[in-house]
Scaffold this active site. Structure first.
Site, PDB file in Angstrom:
ATOM      1  N   LYS A 115      -4.612  -2.360  -1.478  1.00  0.00           N
ATOM      2  CA  LYS A 115      -4.830  -1.479  -2.368  1.00  0.00           C
ATOM      3  C   LYS A 115      -5.149  -2.247  -3.950  1.00  0.00           C
ATOM      4  CE  LYS A 115      -2.547   2.473  -0.389  1.00  0.00           C
ATOM      5  NZ  LYS A 115      -1.130   2.746  -0.195  1.00  0.00           N
ATOM      6  N   ASP A 142       0.563  -7.593   3.565  1.00  0.00           N
ATOM      7  CA  ASP A 142      -0.869  -7.600   3.903  1.00  0.00           C
ATOM      8  C   ASP A 142      -0.981  -6.542   4.914  1.00  0.00           C
ATOM      9  OD1 ASP A 142      -1.391  -9.642   2.158  1.00  0.00           O
ATOM     10  OD2 ASP A 142      -2.320 -10.843   3.726  1.00  0.00           O
TER      11      ASP A 142
END
Ligand code: SAH
Length: 412
Positions: free
Chosen positions: A217, A195
């Site tokens: 992403k 994260d």
């Protein structure tokens, strides 16, 4: 002539080990003896509170008196650590006669055994015996352990190989604040799903062949993103990989960690959890604010402020929170801070209640903005506070910053 020592791994489980003395040196040795299953007998008129605790929990036997010759009967190993060299000498002599190896704290040269600096990693014991230079031994041991943990001195096939998913809490951001187990799991992974708030510096140390999946992403929208994370970790684990799900703080504190546990269980993937230092406790601590303080608060409540008070989906009872007296720690609350402060005041907290906003905890940009419930909204706007931030509400903030909040909160 000064011969070197002959190293040997003693299997002391169930064997009588006598520790003569109950002070700080004994206190350091006894837990190591317990850890290897030894039958530990401490002989000393007095012991430290920590040793007394081990007696109380039944992990060792305490003979509350001075040393007697018969104490060595049946012993395999003895450690003489009293502050009286004459007693240590007596223990050493008797041990020598009975061919029991003896460590002496007062004069190592007069003992028949020395204690190495010990560490363990993945089933391997590292023991370093310097030439009676304990600091050097400890430093060397730490370097070896660190290299092992980071995989610098283990061939890849020596890494932990069993597939599955491990949820690793990375702590508030500083790479030094992850647990040893967490760090090891990250370094041994084949796939790391990380994260934004996970301690990213650690990722730079990953071996080149590790697949790094950056959650930032993945597809937008929290639900879609979470579904994709669940899918990826399960798929990689079923393909035989060791997967680490790496998050900031603790995975179960507003981290959707348990959704991942459920996804793994449903797919029959083994899943383990390594807890992390959670930011609502660690970030205030780093900023010098205790979440509890004797005589000030008997509770602290951690609240997600990602929804404003009164929002139909909010699960927080702000009027109940306002009625309580203890510390409130708000997370994900920068955007809604003003309306939360208002709800707390409406519910009964004083507008003068001290508040600290700690931004970017443990990062180079860390700063603390002080306010009160009455001024919180304006302070956040004026200081251009951006997430991530932890907002601490309550008298503990006054404890930490008495000069900023001299008088107790006035009524009204
Ligand atoms: N699982 C995490 C929390 C995830 S929610 C934990 O246990 O800490 C994200 C929120 O955590 C942020 O909005 C912020 O309120 C808080 N947070 C996490 N790390 C932080 C940090 N280093 N400094 C300040 N706040 C932090």
């Amino acid at each position: 002539m000064d011969f070197p020592t002959y190293p040997s791994g003693l299997r002391l489980a169930g064997r009588r080990v006598v520790v003569v003395g109950g002070g700080s040196v004994a206190q350091r040795r006894v837990p190591q003896l317990i850890a290897v299953g030894a039958d530990v007998h401490v002989v000393s008129p007095e012991v430290t509170p920590a040793i007394e605790g081990l007696v109380g929990s039944g992990e060792i036997t305490w003979h509350q008196r001075g040393f007697e010759d018969a104490d060595l009967d049946g012993a395999w190993y003895v450690i003489a650590v009293t502050d009286d060299p004459a007693v240590n000498e007596r223990v050493g002599e008797l041990a020598e006669r009975q061919r029991i190896f003896c460590v002496r704290s007062d004069d190592a040269t007069r003992g028949s055994a020395w204690t190495p600096a010990v560490g363990r990693h993945a089933g391997v014991t590292v023991a370093v015996l310097g030439n009676r230079e304990p600091r050097r031994s400890v430093a060397l041991r730490d370097e070896i352990l660190e290299a092992l943990r980071e995989g610098r001195i283990a061939a890849p096939h020596h890494r932990e190989r069993s597939p599955g998913v491990t949820l690793v809490g990375g702590g508030p951001g500083d790479p030094e604040l992850i647990s040893i187990a967490g760090r090891r799991a990250v370094m041994e992974a084949d796939v790391v799903v990380a994260d934004r708030l996970a301690p990213r510096e650690l990722l730079g140390e990953l071996p080149d062949d590790v697949e790094l999946i950056d959650v930032a992403k993945l597809p937008r929208g929290r639900s879609a993103q979470q579904a994709e994370i669940n899918r990826v970790i399960v798929e990689r684990a079923l393909a035989g990989k060791r997967v680490v799900r790496f998050k900031g703080g603790d995975n179960f504190v507003f981290g959707r960690g348990y959704e991942e546990v459920i996804a793994c269980r449903e797919a029959g993937v083994p899943v383990t959890v390594i807890p992390g230092l959670t930011s609502p406790v660690a970030v205030p601590a780093i900023a010098g604010i205790p979440v509890t303080h004797r005589g000030v608060t008997h509770e602290f409540t951690i609240v997600s402020g990602h929804l404003p008070p009164g929002h139909p989906e909010s699960l927080v009872d702000y009027s109940a929170l306002a009625q309580m007296r203890g510390t409130v720690v708000l997370m994900m609350a920068v955007e809604n801070a003003a309306s939360i402060a208002e709800a707390l005041v409406t519910g009964g907290r004083k507008p003068g209640t001290p508040v600290a906003v700690v931004c970017d905890g443990t990062m180079p940009t860390q700063r603390t903005v002080l306010a009160t419930l009455g001024t919180l909204g304006a302070s956040i706007a004026d200081e251009r506070v951006q997430p991530p931030a932890i907002i601490v509400v309550g008298e503990v903030v006054r404890v930490a910053f008495p000069e900023a909040f001299p008088a107790p909160a006035a009524d009204g």
